[in-house]
Motif scaffolding. Sequence first.
Motif, PDB file in Angstrom:
ATOM      1  N   ALA A  36       0.820  -1.209   0.000  1.00 27.30           N
ATOM      2  CA  ALA A  36       0.000   0.000   0.000  1.00 27.30           C
ATOM      3  C   ALA A  36       0.852   1.255   0.000  1.00 27.30           C
ATOM      4  CB  ALA A  36      -0.928   0.000   1.212  1.00 27.30           C
ATOM      5  N   SER A  37       2.032   1.196   0.581  1.00 32.06           N
ATOM      6  CA  SER A  37       2.879   2.383   0.645  1.00 32.06           C
ATOM      7  C   SER A  37       3.938   2.400  -0.444  1.00 32.06           C
ATOM      8  CB  SER A  37       3.555   2.464   2.008  1.00 32.06           C
ATOM      9  OG  SER A  37       4.485   1.419   2.144  1.00 32.06           O
ATOM     10  N   LEU A  38       3.935   1.405  -1.318  1.00 33.78           N
ATOM     11  CA  LEU A  38       4.961   1.304  -2.351  1.00 33.78           C
ATOM     12  C   LEU A  38       4.953   2.500  -3.294  1.00 33.78           C
ATOM     13  CD1 LEU A  38       7.146  -0.647  -3.211  1.00 33.78           C
ATOM     14  CD2 LEU A  38       5.530  -1.729  -4.727  1.00 33.78           C
ATOM     15  N   CYS A  39       3.778   3.019  -3.585  1.00 27.65           N
ATOM     16  CA  CYS A  39       3.680   4.146  -4.516  1.00 27.65           C
ATOM     17  C   CYS A  39       4.220   5.431  -3.920  1.00 27.65           C
ATOM     18  CB  CYS A  39       2.237   4.343  -4.953  1.00 27.65           C
ATOM     19  SG  CYS A  39       1.167   4.844  -3.601  1.00 27.65           S
ATOM     20  N   CYS A  40       4.160   5.562  -2.623  1.00 33.74           N
ATOM     21  CA  CYS A  40       4.490   6.843  -1.987  1.00 33.74           C
ATOM     22  C   CYS A  40       5.787   6.777  -1.186  1.00 33.74           C
ATOM     23  CB  CYS A  40       3.351   7.268  -1.081  1.00 33.74           C
ATOM     24  SG  CYS A  40       1.755   7.150  -1.893  1.00 33.74           S
ATOM     25  N   ALA A  41       5.877   5.815  -0.300  1.00 37.40           N
ATOM     26  CA  ALA A  41       7.064   5.718   0.548  1.00 37.40           C
ATOM     27  C   ALA A  41       8.210   4.999  -0.163  1.00 37.40           C
ATOM     28  CB  ALA A  41       6.727   4.987   1.844  1.00 37.40           C
ATOM     29  N   TRP A 101       2.220  12.065   5.601  1.00 34.89           N
ATOM     30  CA  TRP A 101       3.349  12.575   6.358  1.00 34.89           C
ATOM     31  C   TRP A 101       4.572  12.805   5.468  1.00 34.89           C
ATOM     32  CZ3 TRP A 101       7.720   9.587   6.549  1.00 34.89           C
ATOM     33  CH2 TRP A 101       7.576   8.202   6.409  1.00 34.89           C
ATOM     34  N   LEU A 102       4.645  12.110   4.315  1.00 40.79           N
ATOM     35  CA  LEU A 102       5.757  12.375   3.386  1.00 40.79           C
ATOM     36  C   LEU A 102       5.587  13.736   2.708  1.00 40.79           C
ATOM     37  CD1 LEU A 102       6.376   8.915   1.711  1.00 40.79           C
ATOM     38  CD2 LEU A 102       7.905  10.190   3.198  1.00 40.79           C
ATOM     39  N   ALA A 103       4.346  14.205   2.601  1.00 40.17           N
ATOM     40  CA  ALA A 103       4.101  15.511   2.003  1.00 40.17           C
ATOM     41  C   ALA A 103       4.719  16.628   2.846  1.00 40.17           C
ATOM     42  CB  ALA A 103       2.605  15.734   1.836  1.00 40.17           C
ATOM     43  N   LEU A 104       4.913  16.375   4.124  1.00 39.81           N
ATOM     44  CA  LEU A 104       5.534  17.373   4.988  1.00 39.81           C
ATOM     45  C   LEU A 104       7.007  17.578   4.655  1.00 39.81           C
ATOM     46  CD1 LEU A 104       3.985  16.278   8.398  1.00 39.81           C
ATOM     47  CD2 LEU A 104       3.271  18.183   6.952  1.00 39.81           C
ATOM     48  N   PHE A 105       7.661  16.517   4.116  1.00 39.29           N
ATOM     49  CA  PHE A 105       9.090  16.588   3.806  1.00 39.29           C
ATOM     50  C   PHE A 105       9.350  17.048   2.380  1.00 39.29           C
ATOM     51  CE2 PHE A 105       8.835  13.267   7.110  1.00 39.29           C
ATOM     52  CZ  PHE A 105       9.575  13.933   8.085  1.00 39.29           C
ATOM     53  N   ALA A 106       8.320  17.092   1.559  1.00 40.64           N
ATOM     54  CA  ALA A 106       8.511  17.444   0.142  1.00 40.64           C
ATOM     55  C   ALA A 106       8.498  18.938  -0.064  1.00 40.64           C
ATOM     56  CB  ALA A 106       7.437  16.804  -0.708  1.00 40.64           C
TER      57      ALA A 106
END
Length: 115
Positions: free
Chosen positions: A20-25, A110-115
Motif C-alpha cells: 500500500a505504501s509502495l507508490c508513496c514511501a 506525512w511524506l508531504a511534509l518533507f517534500a
Amino acid sequence: MKKNSPAWLLGGGMLAAIGASLCCAGPFVLLLLGVSGSWISTLTAFEPFRPYFIAVVVMLYVWAGWQVHRPIERCPIDSACSIPKNRQRYQIFFWMLTSLVLLLIFSPYWLALFA
C-alpha cells in the motif's frame, strides 16, 4: 509456526502495508538509500491498487487482533494460548506492527511534509 497462529496474519498484513505504501514511501526510501534513476517514477503505477492493499491490511489486522486479544475460555494444555507470556508477546508484537503499518498506510500524508 502453527497454521492458525496470528503471526501469519501479522506478516501478511505487513506485506500488504508495504504494498500500500509502495507508490508513496517506496521512492522516498530508495532515495534515502542512495538508489536513483528514472525507473523510480514507475512505482507510482501501484497507486490504483492502494485501496485494495489497505483493505487487505485492515482485514488481516482485524482478524489477527481478534485472535490475539480474544478471551480464551478453554485452552489445551501446553498450547500457545495457555501460556500467558506467549499471549503477552503476541499482543506486544501486534501493537508494534500495527503502529508500523499505520505509519506505512498514512505515508502519503506525512511524506508531504518533507517534500
